[in-house]
Design a protein around this motif. Structure first.
Motif, short mmCIF file in Angstrom:
data_model
loop_
_atom_site.label_atom_id
_atom_site.label_comp_id
_atom_site.label_asym_id
_atom_site.label_seq_id
_atom_site.Cartn_x
_atom_site.Cartn_y
_atom_site.Cartn_z
N PRO A 77 55.88 70.70 10.04
CA PRO A 77 54.66 70.76 10.84
C PRO A 77 53.51 69.97 10.22
O PRO A 77 53.36 69.94 8.99
CB PRO A 77 54.35 72.27 10.88
N ASP A 78 52.70 69.34 11.06
CA ASP A 78 51.63 68.46 10.59
C ASP A 78 50.64 69.16 9.67
O ASP A 78 50.15 68.58 8.70
CB ASP A 78 50.86 67.87 11.79
N GLN A 79 50.32 70.43 9.93
CA GLN A 79 49.28 71.13 9.17
C GLN A 79 49.83 71.96 8.02
O GLN A 79 49.07 72.65 7.35
CB GLN A 79 48.48 72.04 10.13
N LEU A 80 51.13 71.93 7.77
CA LEU A 80 51.70 72.70 6.67
C LEU A 80 51.12 72.21 5.34
O LEU A 80 51.08 71.00 5.09
CB LEU A 80 53.23 72.56 6.65
N PRO A 81 50.62 73.11 4.48
CA PRO A 81 50.02 72.67 3.21
C PRO A 81 50.93 71.77 2.39
O PRO A 81 50.45 70.89 1.66
CB PRO A 81 49.74 73.99 2.48
N ALA A 82 52.24 71.96 2.48
CA ALA A 82 53.17 71.13 1.71
C ALA A 82 53.07 69.66 2.07
O ALA A 82 53.37 68.79 1.24
CB ALA A 82 54.61 71.62 1.94
N ARG A 83 52.65 69.35 3.31
CA ARG A 83 52.63 67.97 3.78
C ARG A 83 51.78 67.09 2.86
O ARG A 83 52.24 66.04 2.38
CB ARG A 83 52.13 67.89 5.22
N ASP A 84 50.54 67.47 2.61
CA ASP A 84 49.65 66.64 1.79
C ASP A 84 50.18 66.48 0.37
O ASP A 84 50.08 65.41 -0.22
CB ASP A 84 48.24 67.25 1.76
N ILE A 85 50.74 67.56 -0.17
CA ILE A 85 51.29 67.50 -1.53
C ILE A 85 52.44 66.51 -1.59
O ILE A 85 52.52 65.66 -2.48
CB ILE A 85 51.74 68.90 -1.99
N LEU A 86 53.34 66.59 -0.62
CA LEU A 86 54.51 65.72 -0.63
C LEU A 86 54.12 64.26 -0.41
O LEU A 86 54.69 63.36 -1.03
CB LEU A 86 55.50 66.17 0.45
N VAL A 87 53.17 64.02 0.48
CA VAL A 87 52.72 62.66 0.72
C VAL A 87 52.13 62.06 -0.56
O VAL A 87 52.39 60.91 -0.91
CB VAL A 87 51.69 62.62 1.87
N ARG A 88 51.32 62.84 -1.29
CA ARG A 88 50.75 62.36 -2.55
C ARG A 88 51.83 62.05 -3.58
O ARG A 88 51.64 61.18 -4.43
CB ARG A 88 49.77 63.40 -3.12
N GLU A 89 52.96 62.77 -3.50
CA GLU A 89 54.05 62.55 -4.46
C GLU A 89 54.97 61.41 -4.04
O GLU A 89 55.91 61.07 -4.76
CB GLU A 89 54.86 63.83 -4.61
N ALA A 116 54.15 90.19 3.86
CA ALA A 116 53.91 89.43 2.63
C ALA A 116 52.53 89.76 2.07
O ALA A 116 51.56 89.85 2.81
CB ALA A 116 54.02 87.93 2.91
N LYS A 117 52.45 89.93 0.74
CA LYS A 117 51.19 90.30 0.10
C LYS A 117 50.44 89.09 -0.45
O LYS A 117 49.23 89.16 -0.68
CB LYS A 117 51.46 91.29 -1.04
N ASN A 118 51.15 87.99 -0.70
CA ASN A 118 50.53 86.86 -1.39
C ASN A 118 50.46 85.59 -0.55
O ASN A 118 50.19 84.52 -1.08
CB ASN A 118 51.32 86.56 -2.68
N THR A 119 50.69 85.72 0.75
CA THR A 119 50.60 84.58 1.66
C THR A 119 49.71 84.97 2.83
O THR A 119 49.93 86.02 3.43
CB THR A 119 51.99 84.16 2.17
N PRO A 120 48.70 84.16 3.17
CA PRO A 120 47.80 84.51 4.27
C PRO A 120 48.57 84.73 5.58
O PRO A 120 49.51 84.00 5.89
CB PRO A 120 46.87 83.30 4.37
N GLU A 121 48.13 85.74 6.32
CA GLU A 121 48.80 86.06 7.57
C GLU A 121 48.75 84.90 8.55
O GLU A 121 49.71 84.65 9.29
CB GLU A 121 48.15 87.31 8.19
N ASP A 122 47.64 84.16 8.56
CA ASP A 122 47.55 83.05 9.51
C ASP A 122 48.54 81.94 9.18
O ASP A 122 49.02 81.22 10.06
CB ASP A 122 46.12 82.50 9.60
N HIS A 123 48.88 81.79 7.89
CA HIS A 123 49.91 80.82 7.51
C HIS A 123 51.27 81.23 8.06
O HIS A 123 52.01 80.40 8.60
CB HIS A 123 49.97 80.70 5.98
N LEU A 124 51.58 82.51 7.93
CA LEU A 124 52.85 83.01 8.45
C LEU A 124 52.93 82.85 9.96
O LEU A 124 53.96 82.44 10.51
CB LEU A 124 53.05 84.47 8.06
N ILE A 125 51.84 83.17 10.63
CA ILE A 125 51.82 83.06 12.10
C ILE A 125 51.96 81.61 12.54
O ILE A 125 52.67 81.30 13.51
CB ILE A 125 50.52 83.69 12.65
#
Length: 308
Positions: free
Chosen positions: A6-18, A77-86
């Motif tokens: 997904p375009d807005q997944l936080p992993a996207r920016d990290i992977l692109v930088r790598e 999940a206790k350590n991941t924001p609910e909006d991220h999961l949704i």
């Protein structure tokens, strides 16, 4: 080929930088190929870190991969924001009608609990059984591997007298295995667990082959050819700093913990750790993706029809 996430997944920016190629939907649709369908059942508390680690490893193969993030439906999940999961995750109930070329089940920090005491054990066993008919190949990691090998074969886990924690040399026991193509005879892998599975409990009639082990920390990688399953009990997917973060977290919490072995230069936590497992992590996941690609049906509907 790149990985499709997904375009807005936080992993996207990290992977692109790598330098990992990440594909958007428009570009993916222009390519006249069927992307590999890979599901990730993420059981780790910090799901964002884990999804990035896995996406990094499957995103550098020469194949187009579409990653679907999956979570346990009845567990909060206790350590991941609910909006991220949704926004980015599906419950298993939402995707159980689908077929997948590959499915990854992560570890979870609950390994000292008896399996039956895990709050989501019933749902996990349903998912494991579902993989027999809806997944071509399953890659089970750490606690996920212990849970799967217990569920399918009754192989128990044992609590260790102290945590197996650090970077340990491992042996290549099956150089002809397609999963170990290009592997050195020995190599380093990061280890972080309070329990172990023992080779003595694996009998020949189980159809399991031990591919890697360590003289110090025991079993590492086991393959099951007839069902296309991999069980890895250690953490090739870990970031360079993952063991350090675990160590400093335990120190801050007052949890008794030793400095991870063979990790910090001079065993000094003030020194920056060196990553000595990264290349073999990419190699293992690349070999797995390639093996899935070589053996999976083109028609997803055919997956599971010939599994035991």
């Amino acid at each position: 080929m790149p990985i499709r996430i997904p375009d807005q997944l936080p992993a996207r920016d990290i992977l692109v930088r790598e330098g990992v190629m990440v594909m958007d939907d428009t570009t993916a649709l222009r390519q006249d190929i069927r992307p590999m369908q890979i599901g990730l059942l993420n059981l780790m508390p910090n799901k964002i870190k884990t999804e990035t680690q896995i996406a990094r490893l499957i995103g550098t193969t020469p194949l187009q991969v579409e990653l679907t993030l999956v979570r346990i439906g009845g567990h909060k999940a206790k350590n991941t924001p609910e909006d991220h999961l949704i926004s980015f995750y599906h419950t298993w109930d939402e995707i159980k009608h689908r077929k997948f070329d590959g499915f990854i089940i992560t570890g979870a920090p609950i390994e000292t609990l008896p399996f039956e005491d895990v709050t989501y054990w019933d749902e996990l066993t349903q998912i494991l059984d579902w993989t027999k008919t809806h997944v071509h190949s399953t890659f089970n990691i750490c606690w996920g591997a212990m849970a799967a090998i217990w569920h399918f074969h009754g192989v128990p886990k044992y609590t260790l007298p102290k945590k197996a924690f650090g970077v340990y040399r491992h042996r290549n026991l099956a150089p002809a295995s397609p999963y170990l193509a290009g592997f050195s005879d020995d190599f380093s892998i990061s280890v972080s667990r309070w329990t172990e599975v023992r080779a003595d409990d694996i009998s020949q009639d189980m159809g399991l082959e031990v591919l890697m082990d360590s003289p110090e920390t025991g079993l590492c990688l086991v393959a099951e050819k007839t069902c296309n399953r991999l069980y890895i009990f250690n953490h090739v997917e870990y970031d360079s700093t993952s063991l350090a973060e675990e160590y400093f977290r335990d120190v801050a919490n007052g949890t008794p913990i030793e400095v991870p072995a063979n990790y910090f230069p001079d065993d000094d936590p003030d020194n920056k750790p060196l990553n000595r497992w990264r290349s073999h992590a990419f190699l293992l996941f690349g070999n797995w993706i390639n093996q899935v690609y070589q053996t999976t049906p083109y028609d997803l509907a055919e997956i599971g029809k010939h599994h035991d």
